[in-house]
Design a protein around this motif. Structure first.
Motif, PDB file in Angstrom:
ATOM      1  N   ALA A 163     -75.694 -42.005  57.634  1.00  0.00           N
ATOM      2  CA  ALA A 163     -74.841 -41.843  56.038  1.00  0.00           C
ATOM      3  C   ALA A 163     -75.148 -40.845  56.272  1.00  0.00           C
ATOM      4  CB  ALA A 163     -77.652 -41.991  56.363  1.00  0.00           C
ATOM      5  N   LEU A 164     -74.778 -39.665  56.865  1.00  0.00           N
ATOM      6  CA  LEU A 164     -74.361 -38.307  56.613  1.00  0.00           C
ATOM      7  C   LEU A 164     -73.312 -38.745  55.667  1.00  0.00           C
ATOM      8  CD1 LEU A 164     -74.821 -35.317  56.207  1.00  0.00           C
ATOM      9  CD2 LEU A 164     -75.083 -34.437  58.224  1.00  0.00           C
ATOM     10  N   ASN A 165     -72.176 -38.999  56.955  1.00  0.00           N
ATOM     11  CA  ASN A 165     -70.672 -39.073  57.144  1.00  0.00           C
ATOM     12  C   ASN A 165     -70.716 -40.023  55.517  1.00  0.00           C
ATOM     13  OD1 ASN A 165     -70.254 -38.405  59.395  1.00  0.00           O
ATOM     14  ND2 ASN A 165     -69.964 -39.874  60.260  1.00  0.00           N
ATOM     15  N   CYS A 166     -71.050 -41.250  55.149  1.00  0.00           N
ATOM     16  CA  CYS A 166     -70.836 -41.193  54.281  1.00  0.00           C
ATOM     17  C   CYS A 166     -70.826 -40.765  53.152  1.00  0.00           C
ATOM     18  CB  CYS A 166     -71.646 -43.290  54.094  1.00  0.00           C
ATOM     19  SG  CYS A 166     -71.779 -44.190  55.137  1.00  0.00           S
ATOM     20  N   ALA A 167     -72.458 -39.945  52.489  1.00  0.00           N
ATOM     21  CA  ALA A 167     -72.441 -38.694  52.064  1.00  0.00           C
ATOM     22  C   ALA A 167     -71.301 -38.077  51.527  1.00  0.00           C
ATOM     23  CB  ALA A 167     -73.998 -38.857  51.988  1.00  0.00           C
ATOM     24  N   LYS A 168     -70.654 -37.112  53.060  1.00  0.00           N
ATOM     25  CA  LYS A 168     -70.043 -36.532  52.704  1.00  0.00           C
ATOM     26  C   LYS A 168     -68.430 -37.223  51.849  1.00  0.00           C
ATOM     27  CE  LYS A 168     -71.022 -33.901  56.672  1.00  0.00           C
ATOM     28  NZ  LYS A 168     -70.684 -33.177  58.090  1.00  0.00           N
ATOM     29  N   ALA A 169     -68.179 -38.420  52.495  1.00  0.00           N
ATOM     30  CA  ALA A 169     -66.868 -39.078  51.703  1.00  0.00           C
ATOM     31  C   ALA A 169     -67.476 -39.190  50.355  1.00  0.00           C
ATOM     32  CB  ALA A 169     -66.737 -40.168  52.701  1.00  0.00           C
ATOM     33  N   LEU A 170     -68.247 -39.919  50.310  1.00  0.00           N
ATOM     34  CA  LEU A 170     -68.935 -40.018  48.932  1.00  0.00           C
ATOM     35  C   LEU A 170     -68.768 -38.654  47.924  1.00  0.00           C
ATOM     36  CD1 LEU A 170     -69.845 -41.542  46.540  1.00  0.00           C
ATOM     37  CD2 LEU A 170     -71.842 -41.166  47.019  1.00  0.00           C
ATOM     38  N   ALA A 185     -77.351 -33.820  50.076  1.00  0.00           N
ATOM     39  CA  ALA A 185     -78.809 -33.194  49.973  1.00  0.00           C
ATOM     40  C   ALA A 185     -79.436 -33.917  51.036  1.00  0.00           C
ATOM     41  CB  ALA A 185     -79.517 -32.396  49.242  1.00  0.00           C
ATOM     42  N   VAL A 186     -79.975 -35.378  50.692  1.00  0.00           N
ATOM     43  CA  VAL A 186     -80.416 -35.934  51.180  1.00  0.00           C
ATOM     44  C   VAL A 186     -80.515 -36.161  52.598  1.00  0.00           C
ATOM     45  CG1 VAL A 186     -81.860 -37.782  51.030  1.00  0.00           C
ATOM     46  CG2 VAL A 186     -81.915 -37.294  49.209  1.00  0.00           C
ATOM     47  N   ARG A 189     -80.640 -32.951  55.256  1.00  0.00           N
ATOM     48  CA  ARG A 189     -81.851 -33.246  55.497  1.00  0.00           C
ATOM     49  C   ARG A 189     -82.994 -33.915  56.507  1.00  0.00           C
ATOM     50  NH1 ARG A 189     -87.941 -34.946  53.555  1.00  0.00           N
ATOM     51  NH2 ARG A 189     -88.801 -34.058  54.893  1.00  0.00           N
ATOM     52  N   LEU A 190     -82.163 -35.302  56.753  1.00  0.00           N
ATOM     53  CA  LEU A 190     -82.821 -36.393  57.292  1.00  0.00           C
ATOM     54  C   LEU A 190     -82.146 -35.950  58.196  1.00  0.00           C
ATOM     55  CD1 LEU A 190     -83.076 -39.454  54.794  1.00  0.00           C
ATOM     56  CD2 LEU A 190     -84.809 -38.162  56.355  1.00  0.00           C
ATOM     57  N   CYS A 191     -80.610 -34.969  58.885  1.00  0.00           N
ATOM     58  CA  CYS A 191     -80.672 -34.852  60.122  1.00  0.00           C
ATOM     59  C   CYS A 191     -80.566 -33.650  60.218  1.00  0.00           C
ATOM     60  CB  CYS A 191     -78.576 -34.764  59.803  1.00  0.00           C
ATOM     61  SG  CYS A 191     -78.052 -36.618  59.527  1.00  0.00           S
ATOM     62  N   GLY A 192     -81.711 -33.484  59.763  1.00  0.00           N
ATOM     63  CA  GLY A 192     -81.899 -31.950  60.738  1.00  0.00           C
ATOM     64  C   GLY A 192     -81.892 -30.426  60.346  1.00  0.00           C
ATOM     65  N   LYS A 193     -80.808 -30.972  59.106  1.00  0.00           N
ATOM     66  CA  LYS A 193     -80.393 -29.635  58.158  1.00  0.00           C
ATOM     67  C   LYS A 193     -80.583 -29.231  57.041  1.00  0.00           C
ATOM     68  CE  LYS A 193     -75.548 -30.713  60.581  1.00  0.00           C
ATOM     69  NZ  LYS A 193     -76.102 -30.124  61.655  1.00  0.00           N
ATOM     70  N   ASN A 216     -86.666 -33.728  46.681  1.00  0.00           N
ATOM     71  CA  ASN A 216     -85.603 -33.220  47.523  1.00  0.00           C
ATOM     72  C   ASN A 216     -85.774 -31.881  47.747  1.00  0.00           C
ATOM     73  OD1 ASN A 216     -85.900 -36.164  47.673  1.00  0.00           O
ATOM     74  ND2 ASN A 216     -84.005 -35.785  46.036  1.00  0.00           N
ATOM     75  N   LEU A 217     -86.433 -31.291  46.959  1.00  0.00           N
ATOM     76  CA  LEU A 217     -85.932 -29.302  47.162  1.00  0.00           C
ATOM     77  C   LEU A 217     -87.341 -29.179  48.391  1.00  0.00           C
ATOM     78  CD1 LEU A 217     -84.804 -26.716  47.446  1.00  0.00           C
ATOM     79  CD2 LEU A 217     -85.190 -26.675  44.737  1.00  0.00           C
ATOM     80  N   ALA A 218     -88.226 -30.066  47.507  1.00  0.00           N
ATOM     81  CA  ALA A 218     -89.493 -29.282  47.877  1.00  0.00           C
ATOM     82  C   ALA A 218     -89.643 -30.631  49.682  1.00  0.00           C
ATOM     83  CB  ALA A 218     -91.048 -29.899  47.059  1.00  0.00           C
ATOM     84  N   ASN A 219     -88.982 -30.998  49.945  1.00  0.00           N
ATOM     85  CA  ASN A 219     -89.314 -31.930  51.021  1.00  0.00           C
ATOM     86  C   ASN A 219     -88.399 -30.536  51.883  1.00  0.00           C
ATOM     87  OD1 ASN A 219     -90.207 -33.714  49.916  1.00  0.00           O
ATOM     88  ND2 ASN A 219     -88.543 -35.419  50.220  1.00  0.00           N
ATOM     89  N   ALA A 220     -87.080 -30.027  51.569  1.00  0.00           N
ATOM     90  CA  ALA A 220     -86.058 -29.579  52.592  1.00  0.00           C
ATOM     91  C   ALA A 220     -87.374 -28.029  52.544  1.00  0.00           C
ATOM     92  CB  ALA A 220     -84.857 -29.603  51.740  1.00  0.00           C
ATOM     93  N   LEU A 221     -87.944 -28.082  52.140  1.00  0.00           N
ATOM     94  CA  LEU A 221     -88.743 -26.395  51.631  1.00  0.00           C
ATOM     95  C   LEU A 221     -89.747 -26.770  52.763  1.00  0.00           C
ATOM     96  CD1 LEU A 221     -88.594 -24.730  48.200  1.00  0.00           C
ATOM     97  CD2 LEU A 221     -87.329 -24.004  50.402  1.00  0.00           C
ATOM     98  N   SER A 222     -89.971 -27.909  53.214  1.00  0.00           N
ATOM     99  CA  SER A 222     -91.409 -28.112  53.684  1.00  0.00           C
ATOM    100  C   SER A 222     -91.139 -28.423  54.749  1.00  0.00           C
ATOM    101  CB  SER A 222     -91.965 -29.869  52.885  1.00  0.00           C
ATOM    102  OG  SER A 222     -93.315 -29.913  54.356  1.00  0.00           O
TER     103      SER A 222
END
Length: 599
Positions: A163-170, A185-186, A189-193, A216-222
């Motif tokens: 999914a991250l590879n697709c998001a980068k291409a998008l 960004a999502v 985060r789901l890849c641990g970054k 989504n920002l709150a999720n990443a900060l959490s």
């Protein structure tokens, strides 16, 4: 009055009332019209839509049944069936309706995108992938749309690296797009970054205020252990959308973990009071109370609210779970019997029913129900776990876990390694209370995906775990392709650290999404050495049952710093309590692509 109008006037008056949102009046006109012309598919469609707007699913279903003889071979009829199923979230019914629609009209592009999402939700991953390929190959799809389709598919399957590879291409197609930035960004985060996600979302939050960005920002900060910052962003998200369930859930989990009891649950309560017809929020609140083990409060809340008929299944499901977890299986059983007879029953319903049968000592039927669930979903770890419990309760002859448990030891050259590793992860142990909905007592647990972090010692540890898992697969004759990602790297689908202190322990549990699970010990109290007391030891093969029944563990494992224990994810495991006021720090993880191959 309606009867005095011509057929044409009935339709026009019905449409006017519908467009004015006077749905009861529209029902009157369309009902009169369809009695006169039962083959009029447009009138049927309007009538079903009126009932859905009124929240009256029972009448929508009834009118479709009443006129099925005239319409069961028409497109509109099956589109109505799909809309009713979507409205009630009856996924199996929706899937069946799409099958009928495709039989009549073929697989049209305007239906396939939703159908892919539906198949993914039902864990029909191979079918979803096949249909998605067909959709893209046989229809004019832009590059941006193609990437979005695959991104959503991979994320729905929890294949986050793809999914991250697709998001980068998008993102590369339009780096200024707020949508593309948020999706990137999502996926980070789901890849641990989490830091990459925070960097993108902080900038986006200033330029494009939106509740999803804030959430989504709150999720990443959490994930980074920055609980107070995350709490503030969840509050901002709810200020823009007070009905967003996920923000309420995550906010209140953090309020609890950070010890902010004064504000705990108030966001839910205030929103429900301000929006009494937000039934999804009321159900989510009850579900949250069950997670918090406030079973009586959850049941009381649900019994005192008015809810539309189409949500009664969800309501009964939560009540049944509350009864079960509270040790009242005899009260849960009649509810679950009715749920499992429903056409849209879920695997979770069947498993919950099976557990209730175990607790009421109907072991043969419990085993039968759980066996059928495993037949339908061979990788369902929870069904396997309770099937094991049923087998043990029926007979002393059962397949034990001992042969599937292996240990590996890490002996780093650097004598300071373990303390340095602990120093890397301790900032993530930011909470004051044990997390809600988890198995640990008197301890804390990190958020996010720990083994995707960049710490120097964490990377060393991960290399050892990689080799141990591959050796385990070879020893256990597990196909390596079932636990590796598209780069042939070990696919950790979850990883976290647990810190237990005095009297801390884990309830017996299993891991429902992995194929292989494991733990490695970083720090242990001195009392671990007492082989008679076995304080803080790992125990395996003891099912968690909610009432008086108890089975003994099959085996105990003495923890040692650097020892890694690997076992199937469906194997029951827990710990004996620590007695000393000392820390026990571990890293745990799940490996494998649940229900999905790499193709």
């Amino acid at each position: 009055m309606a009867n005095s109008n011509s057929r044409h006037e009935l339709i026009e008056l019905g449409k006017q009332a519908f467009n004015a949102k006077n749905y009861n009046e529209a029902v009157s006109y369309f009902s009169d019209r369809i009695k006169e012309a039962p083959k009029d598919s447009v009138t049927l469609q309007y009538l079903v839509h009126c009932y859905l707007h009124l929240g009256d699913v029972k009448e929508a279903d009834a009118v479709l049944t009443q006129y099925s003889a005239y319409h069961a071979t028409t497109t509109n009829y099956w589109l109505c069936k799909i809309q009713v199923a979507q409205f009630c979230q009856r996924l199996n019914d929706e899937y069946s309706a799409y099958q009928q629609l495709f039989h009549l009209e073929g697989e049209r592009m305007q239906w396939l995108e939703r159908y892919v999402t539906l198949c993914t939700s039902l864990h029909r991953f191979d079918e979803a992938r096949t249909v998605l390929n067909k959709l893209i190959e046989n229809n004019p799809v832009t590059e941006q749309k193609r990437l979005i389709l695959w991104l959503n598919f991979y994320r729905g399957c929890e294949r986050h690296l793809e999914a991250l590879n697709c998001a980068k291409a998008l993102y590369d197609t339009n780096p200024q797009s707020p949508y593309n930035l948020n999706e990137l960004a999502v996926c980070y985060r789901l890849c641990g970054k989490s830091q990459e996600a925070v960097d993108i979302l902080l900038s986006l939050a200033c330029k494009k205020p939106h509740y999803a960005v804030y959430h989504n920002l709150a999720n990443a900060l959490s994930d980074q252990g920055k609980l107070s910052e995350a709490i503030n962003w969840y509050k901002k998200a709810l200020s823009l959308n007070p009905l967003y369930t996920d923000s309420h859930i995550n906010l209140n989990k953090l309020l609890w973990e950070s010890g902010n009891i004064d504000e705990y649950l108030t966001s839910f309560q205030n929103a429900i009071q301000a929006h009494p017809t937000a039934h999804h929020l009321s159900l989510a609140y009850a579900d949250f109370l069950v997670d918090e083990r406030r079973y009586a409060d959850a049941i009381s809340h649900l019994e005192h609210i008015e809810i539309p008929d189409y949500l009664n299944v969800a309501k009964r499901r939560i009540i049944a779970q509350a009864y079960l977890y509270a040790g009242r299986s005899s009260d849960a059983l009649p509810i679950l019997e009715k749920l499992t007879r429903d056409a849209d029953t879920t695997a979770v319903d069947n498993i919950t029913y099976g557990i209730s049968l175990l607790n009421t000592e109907n072991y043969p039927l419990a085993k039968e129900i759980l066996s059928e669930t495993i037949r339908q979903q061979p990788d369902n770890q929870l069904a396997k776990a309770y099937h094991y419990a049923a087998t043990r309760l029926i007979s002393d002859k059962f397949e034990g876990v001992a042969a599937t448990v292996e240990t590996f030891s890490y002996r780093p050259d650097d004598s300071e390694f373990w303390q340095q590793l602990i120093d890397e992860i301790m900032p993530l142990h930011a909470s004051e209370n044990n997390p809600l909905g988890q198995t640990l007592e008197k301890g804390t647990q990190t958020r996010g995906h720990l083994l995707r972090g960049n710490g120097k010692q964490l990377r060393k540890l991960k290399a050892f775990l990689d080799s141990s898992i591959k050796a385990y697969c070879e020893n256990q004759r597990i196909d390596i392709n079932t636990i590796t990602d598209y780069d042939n790297a070990v696919n950790y689908i979850g990883s976290w650290s647990v810190r237990l202190s005095g009297q801390g322990f884990h309830h017996n549990h299993i891991h429902s999404k992995g194929k292989i699970s494991g733990v490695i010990y970083l720090k242990l109290p001195a009392e671990i050495a007492n082989e008679e007391a076995k304080a803080g030891w790992l125990k395996l093969g003891q099912p968690y049952l909610y009432e008086s029944h108890e089975l003994s563990p099959e085996m105990y494992i003495k923890p040692e710093v650097g020892k890694c224990v690997l076992f199937p994810s469906h194997a029951w495991h827990g710990t004996t309590p620590i007695h000393d006021d000392a820390e026990r720090i571990t890293i745990a993880f799940d490996v494998g692509q649940y229900g999905l191959d790499k193709s």
